[in-house]
Design a protein around this motif. Structure first.
Motif, PDB file in Angstrom:
ATOM      1  N   SER A  74     -29.529 -46.525  46.374  1.00  0.00           N
ATOM      2  CA  SER A  74     -30.451 -47.558  45.881  1.00  0.00           C
ATOM      3  C   SER A  74     -29.750 -48.841  45.462  1.00  0.00           C
ATOM      4  O   SER A  74     -30.375 -49.885  45.362  1.00  0.00           O
ATOM      5  CB  SER A  74     -31.236 -47.018  44.686  1.00  0.00           C
ATOM      6  OG  SER A  74     -30.371 -46.872  43.564  1.00  0.00           O
ATOM      7  N   GLY A  75     -28.452 -48.753  45.178  1.00  0.00           N
ATOM      8  CA  GLY A  75     -27.732 -49.908  44.670  1.00  0.00           C
ATOM      9  C   GLY A  75     -27.931 -50.119  43.185  1.00  0.00           C
ATOM     10  O   GLY A  75     -27.423 -51.071  42.605  1.00  0.00           O
ATOM     11  N   ALA A  76     -28.700 -49.242  42.524  1.00  0.00           N
ATOM     12  CA  ALA A  76     -28.974 -49.378  41.102  1.00  0.00           C
ATOM     13  C   ALA A  76     -27.681 -49.225  40.292  1.00  0.00           C
ATOM     14  O   ALA A  76     -26.845 -48.387  40.615  1.00  0.00           O
ATOM     15  CB  ALA A  76     -29.982 -48.326  40.655  1.00  0.00           C
ATOM     16  N   PRO A  77     -27.543 -50.042  39.243  1.00  0.00           N
ATOM     17  CA  PRO A  77     -26.352 -49.897  38.399  1.00  0.00           C
ATOM     18  C   PRO A  77     -26.360 -48.559  37.671  1.00  0.00           C
ATOM     19  O   PRO A  77     -27.419 -48.041  37.312  1.00  0.00           O
ATOM     20  CB  PRO A  77     -26.455 -51.063  37.417  1.00  0.00           C
ATOM     21  CG  PRO A  77     -27.802 -51.645  37.566  1.00  0.00           C
ATOM     22  CD  PRO A  77     -28.420 -51.104  38.800  1.00  0.00           C
ATOM     23  N   LYS A  78     -25.147 -48.022  37.467  1.00  0.00           N
ATOM     24  CA  LYS A  78     -24.976 -46.761  36.756  1.00  0.00           C
ATOM     25  C   LYS A  78     -23.858 -46.936  35.741  1.00  0.00           C
ATOM     26  O   LYS A  78     -22.951 -47.727  35.950  1.00  0.00           O
ATOM     27  CB  LYS A  78     -24.583 -45.652  37.733  1.00  0.00           C
ATOM     28  CG  LYS A  78     -25.626 -45.347  38.792  1.00  0.00           C
ATOM     29  CD  LYS A  78     -25.130 -44.307  39.775  1.00  0.00           C
ATOM     30  CE  LYS A  78     -25.198 -42.981  39.153  1.00  0.00           C
ATOM     31  NZ  LYS A  78     -25.973 -41.966  39.770  1.00  0.00           N
ATOM     32  N   THR A  79     -23.964 -46.200  34.647  1.00  0.00           N
ATOM     33  CA  THR A  79     -22.872 -46.148  33.684  1.00  0.00           C
ATOM     34  C   THR A  79     -22.141 -44.829  33.864  1.00  0.00           C
ATOM     35  O   THR A  79     -22.756 -43.808  34.167  1.00  0.00           O
ATOM     36  CB  THR A  79     -23.378 -46.235  32.225  1.00  0.00           C
ATOM     37  OG1 THR A  79     -24.264 -45.148  31.975  1.00  0.00           O
ATOM     38  CG2 THR A  79     -24.074 -47.558  31.954  1.00  0.00           C
ATOM     39  N   ILE A  80     -20.844 -44.877  33.680  1.00  0.00           N
ATOM     40  CA  ILE A  80     -20.021 -43.671  33.681  1.00  0.00           C
ATOM     41  C   ILE A  80     -19.286 -43.673  32.354  1.00  0.00           C
ATOM     42  O   ILE A  80     -18.444 -44.539  32.099  1.00  0.00           O
ATOM     43  CB  ILE A  80     -19.029 -43.648  34.859  1.00  0.00           C
ATOM     44  CG1 ILE A  80     -19.781 -43.754  36.189  1.00  0.00           C
ATOM     45  CG2 ILE A  80     -18.178 -42.387  34.799  1.00  0.00           C
ATOM     46  CD1 ILE A  80     -18.872 -43.959  37.391  1.00  0.00           C
ATOM     47  N   LEU A  81     -19.649 -42.741  31.481  1.00  0.00           N
ATOM     48  CA  LEU A  81     -19.047 -42.696  30.152  1.00  0.00           C
ATOM     49  C   LEU A  81     -17.561 -42.390  30.239  1.00  0.00           C
ATOM     50  O   LEU A  81     -17.135 -41.502  30.979  1.00  0.00           O
ATOM     51  CB  LEU A  81     -19.729 -41.636  29.280  1.00  0.00           C
ATOM     52  CG  LEU A  81     -21.116 -41.968  28.781  1.00  0.00           C
ATOM     53  CD1 LEU A  81     -21.650 -40.849  27.897  1.00  0.00           C
ATOM     54  CD2 LEU A  81     -21.133 -43.289  28.027  1.00  0.00           C
ATOM     55  N   MET A  82     -16.798 -43.119  29.466  1.00  0.00           N
ATOM     56  CA  MET A  82     -15.356 -42.920  29.411  1.00  0.00           C
ATOM     57  C   MET A  82     -15.035 -42.018  28.212  1.00  0.00           C
ATOM     58  O   MET A  82     -14.410 -42.415  27.251  1.00  0.00           O
ATOM     59  CB  MET A  82     -14.644 -44.277  29.288  1.00  0.00           C
ATOM     60  CG  MET A  82     -14.905 -45.208  30.461  1.00  0.00           C
ATOM     61  SD  MET A  82     -14.507 -44.468  32.049  1.00  0.00           S
ATOM     62  CE  MET A  82     -12.749 -44.289  31.920  1.00  0.00           C
ATOM     63  N   ARG A  83     -15.518 -40.797  28.315  1.00  0.00           N
ATOM     64  CA  ARG A  83     -15.366 -39.849  27.228  1.00  0.00           C
ATOM     65  C   ARG A  83     -15.185 -38.458  27.816  1.00  0.00           C
ATOM     66  O   ARG A  83     -15.796 -38.116  28.810  1.00  0.00           O
ATOM     67  CB  ARG A  83     -16.611 -39.889  26.349  1.00  0.00           C
ATOM     68  CG  ARG A  83     -16.514 -39.028  25.122  1.00  0.00           C
ATOM     69  CD  ARG A  83     -17.709 -39.174  24.226  1.00  0.00           C
ATOM     70  NE  ARG A  83     -17.739 -40.536  23.697  1.00  0.00           N
ATOM     71  CZ  ARG A  83     -18.828 -41.128  23.252  1.00  0.00           C
ATOM     72  NH1 ARG A  83     -19.977 -40.499  23.271  1.00  0.00           N
ATOM     73  NH2 ARG A  83     -18.780 -42.345  22.783  1.00  0.00           N
ATOM     74  N   ILE A  84     -14.379 -37.669  27.160  1.00  0.00           N
ATOM     75  CA  ILE A  84     -14.184 -36.274  27.549  1.00  0.00           C
ATOM     76  C   ILE A  84     -15.058 -35.414  26.652  1.00  0.00           C
ATOM     77  O   ILE A  84     -15.010 -35.530  25.433  1.00  0.00           O
ATOM     78  CB  ILE A  84     -12.712 -35.843  27.404  1.00  0.00           C
ATOM     79  CG1 ILE A  84     -11.822 -36.663  28.340  1.00  0.00           C
ATOM     80  CG2 ILE A  84     -12.564 -34.348  27.666  1.00  0.00           C
ATOM     81  CD1 ILE A  84     -10.335 -36.442  28.123  1.00  0.00           C
ATOM     82  N   ALA A  85     -15.866 -34.573  27.257  1.00  0.00           N
ATOM     83  CA  ALA A  85     -16.682 -33.624  26.500  1.00  0.00           C
ATOM     84  C   ALA A  85     -16.003 -32.271  26.580  1.00  0.00           C
ATOM     85  O   ALA A  85     -15.922 -31.658  27.655  1.00  0.00           O
ATOM     86  CB  ALA A  85     -18.088 -33.560  27.082  1.00  0.00           C
ATOM     87  N   ASP A  86     -15.488 -31.826  25.437  1.00  0.00           N
ATOM     88  CA  ASP A  86     -14.843 -30.513  25.385  1.00  0.00           C
ATOM     89  C   ASP A  86     -15.899 -29.435  25.293  1.00  0.00           C
ATOM     90  O   ASP A  86     -16.767 -29.466  24.426  1.00  0.00           O
ATOM     91  CB  ASP A  86     -13.909 -30.424  24.174  1.00  0.00           C
ATOM     92  CG  ASP A  86     -12.605 -31.148  24.393  1.00  0.00           C
ATOM     93  OD1 ASP A  86     -11.921 -30.811  25.370  1.00  0.00           O
ATOM     94  OD2 ASP A  86     -12.290 -32.048  23.597  1.00  0.00           O
TER      95      ASP A  86
END
Length: 165
Positions: A107-119
């Motif tokens: 779709s070309g829609a913007p996405k966020t990718i969290l810069m966090r590690i989930a333990d």
């Protein structure tokens, strides 16, 4: 109006930019609360504020100063109301500041990718991804409105209490 991927991304970047500007401006009002609550001048409060390198640490300091023994309960409660409000609003700011952006390949829609590690119990999870849809954009706009009101209210409180400006 064109609502293609570039237009949506431009809107997102403008909103995140406004969010960062308004957040920084509003968070800096904690300097005046630190000065007033600690009985110091603004320069010392600025050094204290800048030495604490997270919003949470700055809010914690203001709250602890407000809760000190002998503090007028009315003053304490007014300050805690404002710090709790900022803490609540910090969630969306953190989400959009501590991520990288990508685009949905279809779709070309913007996405966020969290810069966090989930333990997890037996593994870790990296980079949760969320699409930034119209609902997310409206949510950012609502936070901007709430920050505007918070900023105005904190300035009024600083004046009411006669804290250094």
């Amino acid at each position: 109006m064109n609502s293609g991927p570039e237009t949506r991304f431009d809107r997102l970047i403008l909103l995140v930019g406004r969010l960062n500007y308004m957040w920084t401006n509003t968070e800096s009002l904690l300097i005046h609360l630190i000065a007033g609550l600690s009985g110091t001048n603004k320069d010392v409060a600025v050094i204290t504020f800048l030495t604490l390198n997270t919003t949470r640490a700055r809010i914690d300091l203001v709250e602890r100063l407000a809760k000190m023994e002998g503090r007028d309960p009315e003053v304490r409660d007014l300050i805690l109301e404002q710090t709790q409000r900022l803490a609540k609003l910090s969630g969306i700011r953190n989400k959009y500041n501590h991520c990288i952006y990508s685009f949905d390949p279809d779709s070309g829609a913007p996405k966020t990718i969290l810069m966090r590690i989930a333990d997890r119990k037996t593994d870790i999870k990296l980079g949760r991804s969320d699409t930034v849809d119209e609902e997310a954009m409206v949510q950012i706009e609502k936070v901007l409105t709430q920050l505007t009101t918070a900023n105005r209210d904190i300035w009024q409180l600083i004046g009411k209490l006669g804290y250094p400006t």
